[in-house]
Design an enzyme around this catalytic site. Structure first.
Site, PDB file in Angstrom:
ATOM      1  N   MET A   1      -5.366   5.191  -2.712  1.00 48.76           N
ATOM      2  CA  MET A   1      -4.925   6.847  -2.954  1.00 48.76           C
ATOM      3  C   MET A   1      -3.533   7.097  -3.477  1.00 48.76           C
ATOM      4  SD  MET A   1      -6.477   8.661   0.318  1.00 48.76           S
ATOM      5  CE  MET A   1      -5.547   8.193   1.182  1.00 48.76           C
TER       6      MET A   1
ATOM      7  N   HIS B   1       3.007   0.145  -3.843  1.00 48.55           N
ATOM      8  CA  HIS B   1       3.665   0.024  -2.620  1.00 48.55           C
ATOM      9  C   HIS B   1       3.298  -0.983  -2.936  1.00 48.55           C
ATOM     10  CE1 HIS B   1       0.855  -0.395   1.221  1.00 48.55           C
ATOM     11  NE2 HIS B   1       1.311   0.897   0.632  1.00 48.55           N
TER      12      HIS B   1
ATOM     13  N   HIS C   1      -0.400  -2.350  -1.930  1.00 47.45           N
ATOM     14  CA  HIS C   1      -1.148  -2.362  -3.058  1.00 47.45           C
ATOM     15  C   HIS C   1      -1.168  -3.829  -4.070  1.00 47.45           C
ATOM     16  CE1 HIS C   1      -0.036   2.351  -1.131  1.00 47.45           C
ATOM     17  NE2 HIS C   1      -1.893   1.756  -1.073  1.00 47.45           N
TER      18      HIS C   1
ATOM     19  N   LYS D   1      -6.537  -5.701   5.639  1.00 50.95           N
ATOM     20  CA  LYS D   1      -7.194  -5.459   6.503  1.00 50.95           C
ATOM     21  C   LYS D   1      -5.845  -4.221   7.564  1.00 50.95           C
ATOM     22  CE  LYS D   1      -8.148 -10.269   6.451  1.00 50.95           C
ATOM     23  NZ  LYS D   1      -8.134 -11.845   7.065  1.00 50.95           N
TER      24      LYS D   1
ATOM     25  N   MET E   1       3.328  -2.267   5.555  1.00 45.15           N
ATOM     26  CA  MET E   1       4.048  -1.301   4.203  1.00 45.15           C
ATOM     27  C   MET E   1       2.375  -0.392   4.183  1.00 45.15           C
ATOM     28  SD  MET E   1       5.573  -3.836   0.799  1.00 45.15           S
ATOM     29  CE  MET E   1       6.921  -4.121   1.492  1.00 45.15           C
ATOM     30  N   SER E   2       3.636   0.618   4.004  1.00 40.11           N
ATOM     31  CA  SER E   2       2.586   2.452   4.294  1.00 40.11           C
ATOM     32  C   SER E   2       2.648   3.517   2.990  1.00 40.11           C
ATOM     33  CB  SER E   2       1.654   2.688   5.641  1.00 40.11           C
ATOM     34  OG  SER E   2       1.610   3.864   5.365  1.00 40.11           O
TER      35      SER E   2
HETATM   36  P1  AMP Z   1      -4.803   3.436   0.725  1.00 41.04           P
HETATM   37  O1  AMP Z   1      -3.846   3.743  -0.614  1.00 41.04           O
HETATM   38  O2  AMP Z   1      -3.189   3.627   1.803  1.00 41.04           O
HETATM   39  O3  AMP Z   1      -5.621   4.270   0.747  1.00 41.04           O
HETATM   40  O4  AMP Z   1      -4.961   2.203   0.787  1.00 41.04           O
HETATM   41  C1  AMP Z   1      -5.349   1.197  -0.466  1.00 41.04           C
HETATM   42  C2  AMP Z   1      -5.899   0.298  -0.093  1.00 41.04           C
HETATM   43  O5  AMP Z   1      -4.324  -0.852   0.540  1.00 41.04           O
HETATM   44  C3  AMP Z   1      -6.634  -0.887   1.587  1.00 41.04           C
HETATM   45  O6  AMP Z   1      -7.273  -1.584   1.524  1.00 41.04           O
HETATM   46  C4  AMP Z   1      -5.656  -0.054   2.506  1.00 41.04           C
HETATM   47  O7  AMP Z   1      -5.486  -1.768   3.474  1.00 41.04           O
HETATM   48  C5  AMP Z   1      -4.520  -1.746   1.329  1.00 41.04           C
HETATM   49  N1  AMP Z   1      -3.223  -1.457   1.883  1.00 41.04           N
HETATM   50  C6  AMP Z   1      -2.193  -0.546   2.521  1.00 41.04           C
HETATM   51  N2  AMP Z   1      -1.416  -0.863   2.856  1.00 41.04           N
HETATM   52  C7  AMP Z   1      -1.399  -2.255   2.960  1.00 41.04           C
HETATM   53  C8  AMP Z   1      -0.388  -3.617   3.388  1.00 41.04           C
HETATM   54  N3  AMP Z   1       0.759  -3.234   4.495  1.00 41.04           N
HETATM   55  N4  AMP Z   1      -1.080  -4.788   2.692  1.00 41.04           N
HETATM   56  C9  AMP Z   1      -1.730  -4.589   2.198  1.00 41.04           C
HETATM   57  N5  AMP Z   1      -2.718  -4.159   2.225  1.00 41.04           N
HETATM   58  C10 AMP Z   1      -2.236  -2.158   2.200  1.00 41.04           C
END
Ligand code: AMP
Length: 316
Positions: free
Chosen positions: A38, A42, A45, A182, A218-219
């Site tokens: 999305m 970071h 990703h 994960k 990370m988020s």
């Molecule tokens: P998002 O943009 O938050 O929807 O995340 C996109 C993808 O990145 C998803 O498969 C998440 O699980 C993965 N992801 C987000 N944060 C992390 C992290 N800290 N470590 C590994 N994968 C992540």
């Protein structure tokens, strides 16, 4: 000469163009690997991009999708404030030198008329898709058992939205491989089950959680934490590591582990959504950690809801 330019990802916005691009890559003998995101990227990703390259046996074309999916947000949730930085994201992806295309559709849904009974101002809308006039869309993928519990309890439309948009992305990009973090443990398991149950010919990779040096997972949402909240939020990863140590030392009663984590998070000022100890594949709760399990946590620090987890592999 600018060698980095050779690695500039191609930006694709159109569904048909995306599918045609993928088919060309396959005709060239490359596997296509998809990393759905999305945006507001970071290191977590970017680790998925590396995992995609590693998962391919031979030549691979990596596609990163950037799309904030309205159907997985309830109207009360943070769709409107979800962070974005498209230029920054493109720069980070280009710097990896490993991304061939970025798929960033303006919208993935067919929108209906505003006169629909569920239209507008959250009046009966279950997700931001209906709220924004997405009534022409009525087909949903539900992974009925796995979507319940954990995040599914407090976010009832979340996994319906995730499974559906990932199915759409799979149909548009037609990847051979797709990589998920994960960090979103339940999401990864939901997608694995969807792929198995609906016979998608796609290899799903679950990639390890990437953390900041101090342990915070990370988020994209971490940007909304104040310094103080961020410090308090470290209680999540610390309590998970302590719980795993305790479990591996024989203190493996789930209730005691959960109580300890809840206490630590509350003492730090967090508001707990859930702490659960579940089997790794079925995500069903376990009373004792005497088989491979995962401890999953969701907690609010200020206005930010954070999730994290830790896997525990036992042999006894
Ligand atoms: P998002 O943009 O938050 O929807 O995340 C996109 C993808 O990145 C998803 O498969 C998440 O699980 C993965 N992801 C987000 N944060 C992390 C992290 N800290 N470590 C590994 N994968 C992540």
């Amino acid at each position: 000469m600018a060698p980095a330019a050779a690695h500039e990802p191609e930006v694709i916005r159109d569904k048909a163009a995306m599918r045609a691009w993928s088919r060309r890559r396959r005709a060239e003998g490359k596997a296509v690997a998809l990393v759905p995101t999305m945006g507001f990227l970071h290191e977590g990703h970017l680790s998925l991009v590396s995992a995609a390259v590693a998962a391919a046996a031979g030549p691979v074309a990596v596609v990163v999708s950037i799309y904030v999916n309205p159907s997985q947000f309830a109207p009360t949730e943070d769709l409107a404030t979800y962070p974005s930085d498209f230029a920054g994201d493109l720069g980070k992806l280009a710097a990896t030198g490993a991304v061939a295309a970025v798929f960033c559709p303006p919208d993935l849904y067919v929108r209906g008329s505003a006169g629909h009974p569920a239209a507008g101002a959250s009046g009966g809308a279950v997700s931001c898709l209906e709220d924004a006039g997405g009534h022409a869309h009525e087909t949903w993928v539900r992974v009925e058992q796995l979507e319940k519990g954990l995040c599914g309890s407090s976010r009832p439309v979340f996994f319906r939205g995730v499974a559906t948009v990932v199915a759409k992305l799979f149909n548009i990009v037609e990847p051979d491989i797709a990589v998920f973090g994960k960090k979103d443990y339940q999401q990864w398991r939901v997608i694995c089950r969807m792929v198995r149950d609906l016979d998608f010919a796609i290899k799903i990779i679950g990639s390890e959680i990437v953390r900041e040096a101090d342990g915070l997972a990370m988020s994209s949402r971490n940007v909304h934490l104040s310094c103080e909240e961020r410090e308090k939020a470290l209680s999540i990863s610390r309590s998970l590591v302590n719980a795993r140590t305790a479990a591996l030392n024989g203190n493996n009663h789930s209730q005691q582990i959960k109580d300890q984590i809840v206490q630590t998070l509350e003492e730090a000022g967090g508001q707990v959504d859930y702490v659960e100890v579940v089997e790794q594949e079925s995500l069903t709760p376990v009373k004792r950690i005497d088989r491979p399990a995962v401890i999953c946590v969701a907690a609010w620090f200020g206005k930010v809801r954070l999730i994290d987890n830790i896997e525990i592999q036992t042999t006894s």
